[in-house]
Design a protein around this motif. Structure first.
Motif, PDB file in Angstrom:
ATOM      1  N   ARG A  41       0.821  -1.209   0.000  1.00 26.20           N
ATOM      2  CA  ARG A  41       0.000   0.000   0.000  1.00 26.20           C
ATOM      3  C   ARG A  41       0.856   1.261   0.000  1.00 26.20           C
ATOM      4  O   ARG A  41       0.512   2.268  -0.632  1.00 26.20           O
ATOM      5  CB  ARG A  41      -0.928  -0.015   1.205  1.00 26.20           C
ATOM      6  CG  ARG A  41      -2.102  -0.933   1.046  1.00 26.20           C
ATOM      7  CD  ARG A  41      -3.079  -0.418  -0.004  1.00 26.20           C
ATOM      8  NE  ARG A  41      -3.759   0.791   0.473  1.00 26.20           N
ATOM      9  CZ  ARG A  41      -4.051   1.839  -0.292  1.00 26.20           C
ATOM     10  NH1 ARG A  41      -3.692   1.860  -1.551  1.00 26.20           N
ATOM     11  NH2 ARG A  41      -4.683   2.875   0.220  1.00 26.20           N
ATOM     12  N   HIS A  47      -5.546   5.215  -4.609  1.00 29.75           N
ATOM     13  CA  HIS A  47      -6.713   4.760  -3.847  1.00 29.75           C
ATOM     14  C   HIS A  47      -6.554   5.024  -2.345  1.00 29.75           C
ATOM     15  O   HIS A  47      -6.820   4.137  -1.531  1.00 29.75           O
ATOM     16  CB  HIS A  47      -6.964   3.273  -4.090  1.00 29.75           C
ATOM     17  CG  HIS A  47      -7.119   2.898  -5.526  1.00 29.75           C
ATOM     18  ND1 HIS A  47      -8.000   3.524  -6.380  1.00 29.75           N
ATOM     19  CD2 HIS A  47      -6.465   1.963  -6.279  1.00 29.75           C
ATOM     20  CE1 HIS A  47      -7.922   2.983  -7.583  1.00 29.75           C
ATOM     21  NE2 HIS A  47      -6.988   2.045  -7.551  1.00 29.75           N
ATOM     22  N   TYR A  48      -6.111   6.223  -1.996  1.00 24.80           N
ATOM     23  CA  TYR A  48      -5.955   6.557  -0.581  1.00 24.80           C
ATOM     24  C   TYR A  48      -6.883   7.679  -0.133  1.00 24.80           C
ATOM     25  O   TYR A  48      -6.819   8.114   1.017  1.00 24.80           O
ATOM     26  CB  TYR A  48      -4.505   6.941  -0.273  1.00 24.80           C
ATOM     27  CG  TYR A  48      -3.921   8.036  -1.155  1.00 24.80           C
ATOM     28  CD1 TYR A  48      -4.106   9.377  -0.844  1.00 24.80           C
ATOM     29  CD2 TYR A  48      -3.173   7.716  -2.272  1.00 24.80           C
ATOM     30  CE1 TYR A  48      -3.569  10.376  -1.642  1.00 24.80           C
ATOM     31  CE2 TYR A  48      -2.615   8.697  -3.068  1.00 24.80           C
ATOM     32  CZ  TYR A  48      -2.820  10.023  -2.758  1.00 24.80           C
ATOM     33  OH  TYR A  48      -2.285  11.012  -3.552  1.00 24.80           O
ATOM     34  N   ALA A  50     -11.066   8.811  -0.421  1.00 23.78           N
ATOM     35  CA  ALA A  50     -12.449   8.649  -0.859  1.00 23.78           C
ATOM     36  C   ALA A  50     -13.262   9.626  -0.032  1.00 23.78           C
ATOM     37  O   ALA A  50     -13.564   9.355   1.127  1.00 23.78           O
ATOM     38  CB  ALA A  50     -12.927   7.216  -0.649  1.00 23.78           C
ATOM     39  N   TYR A 248      -9.189   2.132   0.881  1.00 21.36           N
ATOM     40  CA  TYR A 248      -8.786   1.571  -0.410  1.00 21.36           C
ATOM     41  C   TYR A 248      -9.987   0.961  -1.134  1.00 21.36           C
ATOM     42  O   TYR A 248     -10.186   1.181  -2.349  1.00 21.36           O
ATOM     43  CB  TYR A 248      -7.701   0.520  -0.211  1.00 21.36           C
ATOM     44  CG  TYR A 248      -7.451  -0.338  -1.427  1.00 21.36           C
ATOM     45  CD1 TYR A 248      -6.689   0.143  -2.496  1.00 21.36           C
ATOM     46  CD2 TYR A 248      -7.990  -1.625  -1.513  1.00 21.36           C
ATOM     47  CE1 TYR A 248      -6.480  -0.641  -3.622  1.00 21.36           C
ATOM     48  CE2 TYR A 248      -7.774  -2.408  -2.640  1.00 21.36           C
ATOM     49  CZ  TYR A 248      -7.021  -1.914  -3.687  1.00 21.36           C
ATOM     50  OH  TYR A 248      -6.818  -2.684  -4.803  1.00 21.36           O
ATOM     51  N   ALA A 251     -12.329   3.815  -2.244  1.00 19.25           N
ATOM     52  CA  ALA A 251     -11.725   4.640  -3.288  1.00 19.25           C
ATOM     53  C   ALA A 251     -11.597   3.884  -4.605  1.00 19.25           C
ATOM     54  O   ALA A 251     -11.689   4.478  -5.684  1.00 19.25           O
ATOM     55  CB  ALA A 251     -10.350   5.120  -2.829  1.00 19.25           C
ATOM     56  N   SER A 252     -11.386   2.577  -4.546  1.00 18.05           N
ATOM     57  CA  SER A 252     -11.227   1.781  -5.765  1.00 18.05           C
ATOM     58  C   SER A 252     -12.562   1.368  -6.364  1.00 18.05           C
ATOM     59  O   SER A 252     -12.600   0.752  -7.438  1.00 18.05           O
ATOM     60  CB  SER A 252     -10.394   0.531  -5.470  1.00 18.05           C
ATOM     61  OG  SER A 252     -11.042  -0.304  -4.512  1.00 18.05           O
TER      62      SER A 252
END
Length: 261
Positions: A41, A47-48, A50, A248, A251-252
């Motif tokens: 990570r 993707h950190y 959201a 993650y 966000a992904s």
């Protein structure tokens, strides 16, 4: 009766009949899992964030390459010359704090270096120099990493507070991610304040507690937390990993953050 100062000649490594190696094995597996996940990570650099959640691995986000974050969650103190993941700029502080922590020293000394492998179990090393030589002499930096870990925990508290906003920046909202970040920051503070260095800061140099009642009460409180330092070390390690994993996944696009109000 003749006496001798020599130890009994016992050929066995230990006379213990229990499975003394199980805790060390569990510790090694747990630490390796976290190291593997956090390394992936930390170097991923994506993707950190959201909205309004930011991963604790990337906060504060210090690089100019950080994704835009509402509410000032990014700090942009490092210019465009930084080409690596923004997480590498901040993780060095909590990593140094945990790596030099008294409990974690015991954990990885026993599980990885077998120094010693367990109580009443002979270690395989012929010499013992303790923490007096490089690189282990750097363990003495723990108190300074504590000073750096406190502002990082403060920033994570700020991030948790921002979790009570929606993606548009309006206050009075909360989702599952809000609870995840809030639980994480509570455990981070509990682990940080239970540190031995924190106890020393509050009361280590006082000669008369009666003349410093406020610091004495703080010292007592930290002492109670310190008795649970091992449990808090593992709980906060798990919580910070789960908080990052949650951000993650959201966000992904793996799933949407459930909203409570």
């Amino acid at each position: 009766m003749a006496t001798t100062t020599k130890r009994a000649a016992i050929p066995d490594r230990t006379l213990r009949t229990d499975r003394w190696w199980l805790p060390q094995l569990g510790t090694a597996v747990g630490l390796l899992l976290f190291i593997g996940y956090s390394t992936w990570r930390a170097f991923e650099g994506a993707h950190y964030y959201a909205a309004p959640y930011v991963s604790p691995f990337y906060s504060p986000c210090l690089a100019a390459s950080c994704v835009p974050m509402r509410g000032g969650a990014d700090w942009a103190l490092v210019g465009d010359w930084w080409r690596l993941s923004p997480a590498l700029l901040v993780l060095v502080f909590p990593l140094g704090f945990r790596l030099t922590c008294y409990y974690y020293r015991k954990a990885y000394y026993r599980s990885f270096w077998a120094s010693p492998p367990g109580c009443a179990v002979a270690e395989p090393h012929a010499r013992y120099t303790g923490e007096t030589r490089f690189p282990l002499v750097l363990q003495n930096l723990h108190r300074y990493f504590f000073y750096l870990a406190v502002p990082v925990a403060a920033v994570l508290s700020y991030d948790a507070a921002l979790g009570f906003r929606d993606g548009a920046g309006h206050w009075g909202h909360a989702g599952l991610g809000t609870l995840v970040l809030l639980a994480n920051v509570v455990l981070i503070w509990a682990y940080t304040l239970s540190c031995h260095s924190c106890r020393h800061v509050l009361g280590g140099r006082l000669r008369h507690f009666s003349k410093h009642p406020v610091r004495y009460r703080g010292w007592l409180l930290v002492g109670r937390l310190n008795a649970r330092h091992m449990q808090l070390a593992w709980a906060s390690l798990l919580s910070v990993g789960l908080a990052d994993l949650y951000v993650y996944l959201v966000a992904s696009g793996a799933f949407a953050d459930p909203k409570f109000f």
